[in-house]
Design an enzyme around this catalytic site. Sequence first.
Site, PDB file in Angstrom:
ATOM      1  N   THR A 144     -27.408  -0.319   1.134  1.00  0.00           N
ATOM      2  CA  THR A 144     -26.979  -1.721   1.318  1.00  0.00           C
ATOM      3  C   THR A 144     -26.934  -2.000   2.819  1.00  0.00           C
ATOM      4  O   THR A 144     -27.949  -2.306   3.424  1.00  0.00           O
ATOM      5  CB  THR A 144     -25.603  -1.999   0.659  1.00  0.00           C
ATOM      6  OG1 THR A 144     -24.657  -1.049   1.126  1.00  0.00           O
ATOM      7  CG2 THR A 144     -25.703  -1.935  -0.852  1.00  0.00           C
ATOM      8  N   LYS A 202     -25.679   6.799  -0.557  1.00  0.00           N
ATOM      9  CA  LYS A 202     -25.562   5.562   0.207  1.00  0.00           C
ATOM     10  C   LYS A 202     -24.082   5.344   0.469  1.00  0.00           C
ATOM     11  O   LYS A 202     -23.227   5.887  -0.246  1.00  0.00           O
ATOM     12  CB  LYS A 202     -26.164   4.378  -0.543  1.00  0.00           C
ATOM     13  CG  LYS A 202     -25.470   3.935  -1.793  1.00  0.00           C
ATOM     14  CD  LYS A 202     -24.320   2.975  -1.680  1.00  0.00           C
ATOM     15  CE  LYS A 202     -24.518   1.873  -0.687  1.00  0.00           C
ATOM     16  NZ  LYS A 202     -23.296   1.000  -0.655  1.00  0.00           N
ATOM     17  N   THR A 234     -16.387   9.051  -5.147  1.00  0.00           N
ATOM     18  CA  THR A 234     -17.052   8.710  -3.889  1.00  0.00           C
ATOM     19  C   THR A 234     -17.994   7.537  -4.066  1.00  0.00           C
ATOM     20  O   THR A 234     -18.015   6.877  -5.074  1.00  0.00           O
ATOM     21  CB  THR A 234     -17.845   9.919  -3.362  1.00  0.00           C
ATOM     22  OG1 THR A 234     -18.458   9.547  -2.139  1.00  0.00           O
ATOM     23  CG2 THR A 234     -18.924  10.321  -4.338  1.00  0.00           C
ATOM     24  N   GLU A 237     -19.914   1.155   8.490  1.00  0.00           N
ATOM     25  CA  GLU A 237     -20.296  -0.176   8.950  1.00  0.00           C
ATOM     26  C   GLU A 237     -19.874  -0.403  10.396  1.00  0.00           C
ATOM     27  O   GLU A 237     -18.702  -0.284  10.737  1.00  0.00           O
ATOM     28  CB  GLU A 237     -19.700  -1.240   8.031  1.00  0.00           C
ATOM     29  CG  GLU A 237     -20.506  -1.329   6.740  1.00  0.00           C
ATOM     30  CD  GLU A 237     -19.941  -2.306   5.722  1.00  0.00           C
ATOM     31  OE1 GLU A 237     -20.702  -2.720   4.852  1.00  0.00           O
ATOM     32  OE2 GLU A 237     -18.747  -2.631   5.817  1.00  0.00           O
ATOM     33  N   ASN A 273     -18.475  -7.613   8.052  1.00  0.00           N
ATOM     34  CA  ASN A 273     -17.626  -7.886   6.903  1.00  0.00           C
ATOM     35  C   ASN A 273     -17.038  -9.283   6.868  1.00  0.00           C
ATOM     36  O   ASN A 273     -16.453  -9.693   5.878  1.00  0.00           O
ATOM     37  CB  ASN A 273     -16.541  -6.823   6.796  1.00  0.00           C
ATOM     38  CG  ASN A 273     -17.145  -5.550   6.281  1.00  0.00           C
ATOM     39  OD1 ASN A 273     -17.704  -5.539   5.197  1.00  0.00           O
ATOM     40  ND2 ASN A 273     -17.088  -4.501   7.086  1.00  0.00           N
ATOM     41  N   SER A 292     -22.645 -14.123   2.831  1.00  0.00           N
ATOM     42  CA  SER A 292     -23.554 -15.189   3.279  1.00  0.00           C
ATOM     43  C   SER A 292     -24.980 -14.662   3.458  1.00  0.00           C
ATOM     44  O   SER A 292     -25.206 -13.506   3.685  1.00  0.00           O
ATOM     45  CB  SER A 292     -23.062 -15.775   4.600  1.00  0.00           C
ATOM     46  OG  SER A 292     -21.696 -15.505   4.786  1.00  0.00           O
TER      47      SER A 292
END
Lengths: 406, 406
Positions: free
Chosen positions: A156, A182, A193, A279, A401, A406
Amino acid sequence: MQSILKKEQKYQIIPFTWPKGYKSDGVHAGLRKNPQKKDMGWLYSKVPAQAAGTYTTNQFQAAPTKLTKQTINKSHQLQAMVMNTAIANSVTGEQGMLDAKKMQQLTADKLDITPDLVGVASTGLIGEPLPMKTIAKGISQLELLDNDYVTSAILTTDKHQKTIAAQVEIGGKTVTISGFCKGSGMIHPKMATMLGFVVTDANIQDGLLQDILSQQVDSTFNQITVDGDTSTNDMVVTLANGLAGNPELTTQSPEYEDFISAYNAVLSELAQDIAADGEGSTKLVEVNVENAATHDDAQKVSKAIVGSNLVKAAIFGEDANWGRIIAAIGQTNAKVDIEHTSVWLNDLELVDNSSSANFDEITMKESLKDNKITILVDLNSGTATGQAWGCDLTYNYVRINATYRS
Amino acid sequence: MQSILKKEQKYQIIPFTWPKGYKSDGVHAGLRKNPQKKDMGWLYSKVPAQAAGTYTTNQFQAAPTKLTKQTINKSHQLQAMVMNTAIANSVTGEQGMLDAKKMQQLTADKLDITPDLVGVASTGLIGEPLPMKTIAKGISQLELLDNDYVTSAILTTDKHQKTIAAQVEIGGKTVTISGFCKGSGMIHPKMATMLGFVVTDANIQDGLLQDILSQQVDSTFNQITVDGDTSTNDMVVTLANGLAGNPELTTQSPEYEDFISAYNAVLSELAQDIAADGEGSTKLVEVNVENAATHDDAQKVSKAIVGSNLVKAAIFGEDANWGRIIAAIGQTNAKVDIEHTSVWLNDLELVDNSSSANFDEITMKESLKDNKITILVDLNSGTATGQAWGCDLTYNYVRINATYRS
């Protein structure tokens, strides 16, 4: 004070490859807008494989996670896994379960096997229904190939594929263990997990695979955190198809510990890879805790440190703000010698017996520029050790985040 | 589905003022670089006041926090509190305790009272020793005045003073309850809180003040979070000097509930003020949980939502990403009807029985621009309610905490 010593290594890390008897593929079905990005994939074993899994403890367990758990629990066997990204098929009510089953059935039909041998995994946005036409189209495009496309089809916000393979000799036969996963945000696995898949051609005693997976997940995937949020879709599934032809592996096998070491290396590497690619992250943070009263205490303390927003922000800022590390340790209920706790950062002593070590600010600042930060904590309360991995907290984490939908 | 009804209000919120018999002051002693910023203050009652406190549960409890706890526990009385900002005097070993005691002694000498009637509070950087010359200079400058300078002398990264006062009639006498606090980062109080001070002139039965404080802290300060990190210095101290002249307040007094309501309003307002002024925040987030199996479940779920980095980042991005709210609920072990959980945001229905409510994206987006976001969760599992407060996660949070020491 010494760092944790590595055991003698009886396995080899090799470039990613599939173990004997596995085929796979990945395609762009249309779930993601960018036609360059694969969004569906699968994995197939020529023969039914022994299968085991660990799953999210989030009460809102997603339909595919629930279905895969049910399927594996029936006979502890799988022959295929089908996966999609972009839409998590989570919190989608009864329709979600019907869709997951449809995805399982379509895959079974195409492979001409029973749906009871097909696992399903989805990741992406929570709350949206799966577009089943696109899913059906994706399954119709998948082939049985030797490429590694499936390892990118599950990503992702991940910046890169996360793959690893290890080989170990068992009874004169080469056994391969290959893993991919991932995970980038909503990472705080609990007894479970993110999406992770570990496949091996090892011949393993019935039922043993689940024990191995559960044990190893506890010290690897369950010891990483990106943001303290536990996903609804987490699962690790592991398959062992026996095609390496090794004598059946049992806990009594002479090479049992070697296999476990190799298996642990695969999980540990994947877990670290998720943490490093958290991230927005710029740095991997590894915390080793030594001289804890119990292993559980050591695991708790290490995870508390990598989980602290304040520690994470200080590491992003390359600021040796050790008070935050101490505060994170003290928040746990672990046994702590509060007068004699010491901390090292990248081998530089930061805290000496619960007081500031006289470290050189310039050397420390230089060391904090590394893209891997290793923190070592001595709790002076016993002999147990523990480990956890995380990443720094950055502007990019907030940006990613604040705008995910969007 | 109705929002929680407000009880009939028997107290009045008034502009900040001191209750009868209290004096205070705040000065710039030199702990902070900016000479415009006050960094030391004190608070004094003409007569010894009944005192109670709650303190951090962080195992590395700071010296001033430990000393104040010991002091209050001796006779449940205090006549003065002295505070400083910039240096937390935490994780400072034996010298830290000697310094805290010196600060207590210097204050007692100046006021000509016993040190057993003086509490000490520090906040700021962990791990640095208190510069005692500067502290002594600050104490020598403090006077017994009617200003509110002490309420700014305890701030760190706070953007503004946090003060409130309430009045309530007891036995024909006006009782005033005045509170002030600081707190902006490292906010995740557990059975304790940040620096908070609540003073009243009420005449209260011996020992009752601690019960009231402990109860009210649980539903106010302990229900806020900014970053999930529990400070080493948290404390709330409350004083009651009896100078309002009301008949002694007991749990049997006709106005007991009125006093509790007023006291709760003071704590609740201060707690919300801390959450709203969380480091880097642009929005206050209030979560109300209804129809929970137990109050504890409702408190847990509401705090999990305000504590989720992903929910916080989505609110900063004004993105109605309800899957993250659902994921946060599911992470708790609270009883949840996973098929019939509903969520409202600023009175707009977001999730209807665990599925997306058909909300209008434009109206929702508009509503998310508010600087107070109220989330209401219906767990459909009982009749209990709970509440928590937090803030959004922003670029500025990362900026402030990547550079705190510099």
